[in-house]
Design a protein around this motif. Structure first.
Motif, PDB file in Angstrom:
ATOM      1  N   HIS A   1       5.759 -13.325  -3.634  1.00  0.00           N
ATOM      2  CA  HIS A   1       6.812 -12.546  -4.281  1.00  0.00           C
ATOM      3  C   HIS A   1       6.267 -11.367  -5.086  1.00  0.00           C
ATOM      4  N   PHE A   2       4.971 -11.386  -5.399  1.00  0.00           N
ATOM      5  CA  PHE A   2       4.421 -10.442  -6.361  1.00  0.00           C
ATOM      6  C   PHE A   2       3.575  -9.339  -5.732  1.00  0.00           C
ATOM      7  N   VAL A   3       3.373  -9.406  -4.429  1.00  0.00           N
ATOM      8  CA  VAL A   3       2.600  -8.381  -3.711  1.00  0.00           C
ATOM      9  C   VAL A   3       3.553  -7.710  -2.724  1.00  0.00           C
ATOM     10  N   PRO A   4       3.856  -6.425  -2.909  1.00  0.00           N
ATOM     11  CA  PRO A   4       4.892  -5.777  -2.093  1.00  0.00           C
ATOM     12  C   PRO A   4       4.509  -5.475  -0.650  1.00  0.00           C
ATOM     13  N   ALA A   5       3.232  -5.492  -0.307  1.00  0.00           N
ATOM     14  CA  ALA A   5       2.815  -5.148   1.057  1.00  0.00           C
ATOM     15  C   ALA A   5       3.478  -6.079   2.070  1.00  0.00           C
ATOM     16  N   VAL A   6       3.991  -5.490   3.154  1.00  0.00           N
ATOM     17  CA  VAL A   6       4.725  -6.238   4.180  1.00  0.00           C
ATOM     18  C   VAL A   6       3.773  -6.712   5.273  1.00  0.00           C
ATOM     19  N   LEU A   7       3.912  -7.977   5.655  1.00  0.00           N
ATOM     20  CA  LEU A   7       3.097  -8.539   6.735  1.00  0.00           C
ATOM     21  C   LEU A   7       3.798  -8.468   8.080  1.00  0.00           C
ATOM     22  N   GLY A   8       5.113  -8.320   8.072  1.00  0.00           N
ATOM     23  CA  GLY A   8       5.879  -8.287   9.316  1.00  0.00           C
ATOM     24  C   GLY A   8       7.249  -8.879   9.081  1.00  0.00           C
ATOM     25  N   ASN A   9       7.895  -9.312  10.160  1.00  0.00           N
ATOM     26  CA  ASN A   9       9.225  -9.892  10.054  1.00  0.00           C
ATOM     27  C   ASN A   9       9.227 -11.305  10.618  1.00  0.00           C
ATOM     28  N   LEU A  10       9.978 -12.171   9.956  1.00  0.00           N
ATOM     29  CA  LEU A  10      10.036 -13.567  10.368  1.00  0.00           C
ATOM     30  C   LEU A  10      10.665 -13.714  11.740  1.00  0.00           C
ATOM     31  N   TYR A  11      11.737 -12.962  11.990  1.00  0.00           N
ATOM     32  CA  TYR A  11      12.565 -13.236  13.148  1.00  0.00           C
ATOM     33  C   TYR A  11      12.046 -12.644  14.446  1.00  0.00           C
ATOM     34  N   ASP A  12      11.227 -11.618  14.361  1.00  0.00           N
ATOM     35  CA  ASP A  12      10.622 -11.106  15.595  1.00  0.00           C
ATOM     36  C   ASP A  12       9.194 -11.607  15.779  1.00  0.00           C
ATOM     37  N   GLY A  13       8.733 -12.421  14.834  1.00  0.00           N
ATOM     38  CA  GLY A  13       7.404 -13.000  14.948  1.00  0.00           C
ATOM     39  C   GLY A  13       6.269 -12.052  14.626  1.00  0.00           C
ATOM     40  N   SER A  14       6.579 -10.844  14.184  1.00  0.00           N
ATOM     41  CA  SER A  14       5.526  -9.850  13.955  1.00  0.00           C
ATOM     42  C   SER A  14       4.625 -10.204  12.774  1.00  0.00           C
ATOM     43  N   PHE A  15       5.028 -11.162  11.947  1.00  0.00           N
ATOM     44  CA  PHE A  15       4.194 -11.552  10.810  1.00  0.00           C
ATOM     45  C   PHE A  15       3.020 -12.429  11.221  1.00  0.00           C
ATOM     46  N   ARG A  16       3.155 -13.114  12.348  1.00  0.00           N
ATOM     47  CA  ARG A  16       2.162 -14.134  12.696  1.00  0.00           C
ATOM     48  C   ARG A  16       0.748 -13.578  12.879  1.00  0.00           C
ATOM     49  N   PRO A  17       0.565 -12.440  13.561  1.00  0.00           N
ATOM     50  CA  PRO A  17      -0.804 -11.923  13.702  1.00  0.00           C
ATOM     51  C   PRO A  17      -1.451 -11.534  12.377  1.00  0.00           C
ATOM     52  N   ALA A  18      -0.618 -11.335  11.335  1.00  0.00           N
ATOM     53  CA  ALA A  18      -1.151 -10.919  10.032  1.00  0.00           C
ATOM     54  C   ALA A  18      -1.598 -12.092   9.175  1.00  0.00           C
ATOM     55  N   LEU A  19      -1.308 -13.323   9.590  1.00  0.00           N
ATOM     56  CA  LEU A  19      -1.687 -14.495   8.788  1.00  0.00           C
ATOM     57  C   LEU A  19      -3.189 -14.719   8.873  1.00  0.00           C
ATOM     58  N   ARG A  20      -3.837 -14.664   7.743  1.00  0.00           N
ATOM     59  CA  ARG A  20      -5.290 -14.882   7.709  1.00  0.00           C
ATOM     60  C   ARG A  20      -5.720 -15.059   6.250  1.00  0.00           C
ATOM     61  N   PRO A  21      -6.902 -15.616   6.025  1.00  0.00           N
ATOM     62  CA  PRO A  21      -7.405 -15.712   4.649  1.00  0.00           C
ATOM     63  C   PRO A  21      -7.572 -14.317   4.061  1.00  0.00           C
ATOM     64  N   ARG A  22      -7.209 -14.170   2.808  1.00  0.00           N
ATOM     65  CA  ARG A  22      -7.337 -12.853   2.159  1.00  0.00           C
ATOM     66  C   ARG A  22      -7.405 -13.027   0.646  1.00  0.00           C
ATOM     67  N   PRO A  23      -8.138 -12.155  -0.027  1.00  0.00           N
ATOM     68  CA  PRO A  23      -8.216 -12.228  -1.492  1.00  0.00           C
ATOM     69  C   PRO A  23      -6.970 -11.644  -2.138  1.00  0.00           C
ATOM     70  N   CYS A  24      -6.746 -12.001  -3.382  1.00  0.00           N
ATOM     71  CA  CYS A  24      -5.608 -11.458  -4.123  1.00  0.00           C
ATOM     72  C   CYS A  24      -5.884 -10.007  -4.498  1.00  0.00           C
ATOM     73  N   PRO A  25      -4.898  -9.101  -4.324  1.00  0.00           N
ATOM     74  CA  PRO A  25      -5.094  -7.695  -4.682  1.00  0.00           C
ATOM     75  C   PRO A  25      -4.676  -7.351  -6.109  1.00  0.00           C
ATOM     76  N   LEU A  26      -4.154  -8.333  -6.851  1.00  0.00           N
ATOM     77  CA  LEU A  26      -3.649  -8.078  -8.194  1.00  0.00           C
ATOM     78  C   LEU A  26      -4.676  -8.468  -9.256  1.00  0.00           C
ATOM     79  N   ASP A  27      -4.599  -7.817 -10.400  1.00  0.00           N
ATOM     80  CA  ASP A  27      -5.539  -8.121 -11.487  1.00  0.00           C
ATOM     81  C   ASP A  27      -5.340  -9.530 -12.027  1.00  0.00           C
ATOM     82  N   VAL A  28      -4.070  -9.919 -12.215  1.00  0.00           N
ATOM     83  CA  VAL A  28      -3.776 -11.239 -12.770  1.00  0.00           C
ATOM     84  C   VAL A  28      -2.578 -11.841 -12.050  1.00  0.00           C
ATOM     85  N   CYS A  29      -2.471 -13.145 -12.162  1.00  0.00           N
ATOM     86  CA  CYS A  29      -1.312 -13.881 -11.650  1.00  0.00           C
ATOM     87  C   CYS A  29      -0.817 -14.760 -12.786  1.00  0.00           C
ATOM     88  N   ASP A  30       0.459 -14.596 -13.165  1.00  0.00           N
ATOM     89  CA  ASP A  30       0.944 -15.303 -14.353  1.00  0.00           C
ATOM     90  C   ASP A  30       2.177 -16.163 -14.096  1.00  0.00           C
TER      91      ASP A  30
END
Length: 286
Positions: free
Chosen positions: A222-251
């Protein structure tokens, strides 16, 4: 594959008006409510059709359980064999008899007590009712200074096997003495007391955990605005992978619980979505 989804549709209306609530509320029009219902039904249909494991936490801006379509979605999803857990954040303002229609092994609630908005006996009664129905749930409160007595009362009146969490109040800095008072109620309060440095650290979001909005847009959380794709066309699936957090803090708990460095999947094993520690009440893992 096991995918955890944090779903937040367009619903923004709430029957409470807490001064400390960070969510911008509105009075949803009939058209907005119809749109939220249609979006939720579309999402429920997608979950129904999946061939892999799915867990869902509904995190609405407003109060979902006052809307019949959220109650129906929770009941329906709880009966799907590939749904491990379906949970919702709620203020428990609505009666809970509907929960008897759900599979109690999969349904869970994350309930927040707001002392200025509801009679104490009503909230406590809903908790007792849920427990009698065998529904898994955690209860909690925002750690506003004026809420301390109410939190102590609730902790004393709830059965010991029920976990009572405390969220640090937004913008409030706690002295060690104040933090100790809250930790007597919630031994895990230290995790909420201060934001967690997160930039560059490994996080499960974007790999096995994603955030989905009413249009099906998928983000890592909810806190990172970058889009990975769309649920309904399946375009998000290729973007699923391990990745570090891009934010300074998580609260926020629904964010930092997925930070691998905190090891909170071990602390909350079996109850990550509903915020129930694995070893409660014998002793929470710090």
């Amino acid at each position: 594959m096991q995918l955890t989804i944090l779903y937040r549709g367009p619903l923004a209306s709430c029957d409470y008006d807490c001064s400390y609530c960070p969510f911008a509320k509105r009075r949803d029009t009939p058209a907005q409510l119809r749109a939220d219902r249609a979006a939720l039904e579309r999402f429920t249909g997608w979950v129904r059709e999946q061939k892999h494991g799915v867990s869902v936490l509904f995190t609405p801006w407003g109060e979902g359980l006052t809307r019949s379509w959220y109650r129906r979605a929770l009941v329906e999803l709880s009966h799907l064999p590939h749904v491990e857990r379906v949970a919702i954040q709620t203020n428990l303002s609505h009666r809970v008899d509907w929960a008897s229609e759900a599979d109690p092994s999969r349904l869970a609630l994350w309930a927040t007590y707001h002392p200025s908005q509801v009679p104490y006996e009503r909230f406590l009664g809903r908790c007792v009712d849920l427990a009698a129905r065998g529904v898994r749930f955690s209860a909690g409160i925002v750690g506003q200074p004026e809420h301390l007595d109410a939190a102590r009362r609730l902790r004393a009146d709830l059965p010991r096997h029920m976990y009572l969490w405390v969220n640090a109040a937004s913008g409030h800095t706690y002295t060690d003495s104040e933090a100790a008072d809250w930790a007597q109620i919630d031994p895990l309060f230290a995790y909420s007391r201060t934001p967690h440095p997160s930039r560059g650290l490994p996080c499960r979001t974007g790999e096995t955990v994603v955030s989905v909005d009413g249009t099906g847009t998928v983000r890592r959380c909810h806190f990172v605005p970058a889009v990975l794709g769309n649920l309904y066309d399946g375009s998000f699936r290729p973007a699923l992978r391990p990745r570090p957090c891009p934010l300074d803090v998580c609260d926020c708990h629904i964010g930092y619980v997925h930070l691998e460095t905190l090891d909170l999947y071990r602390t909350f094993a079996g109850g990550v979505l509903e915020r129930i520690p694995a070893l409660w009440p014998q002793g929470a893992m710090m």
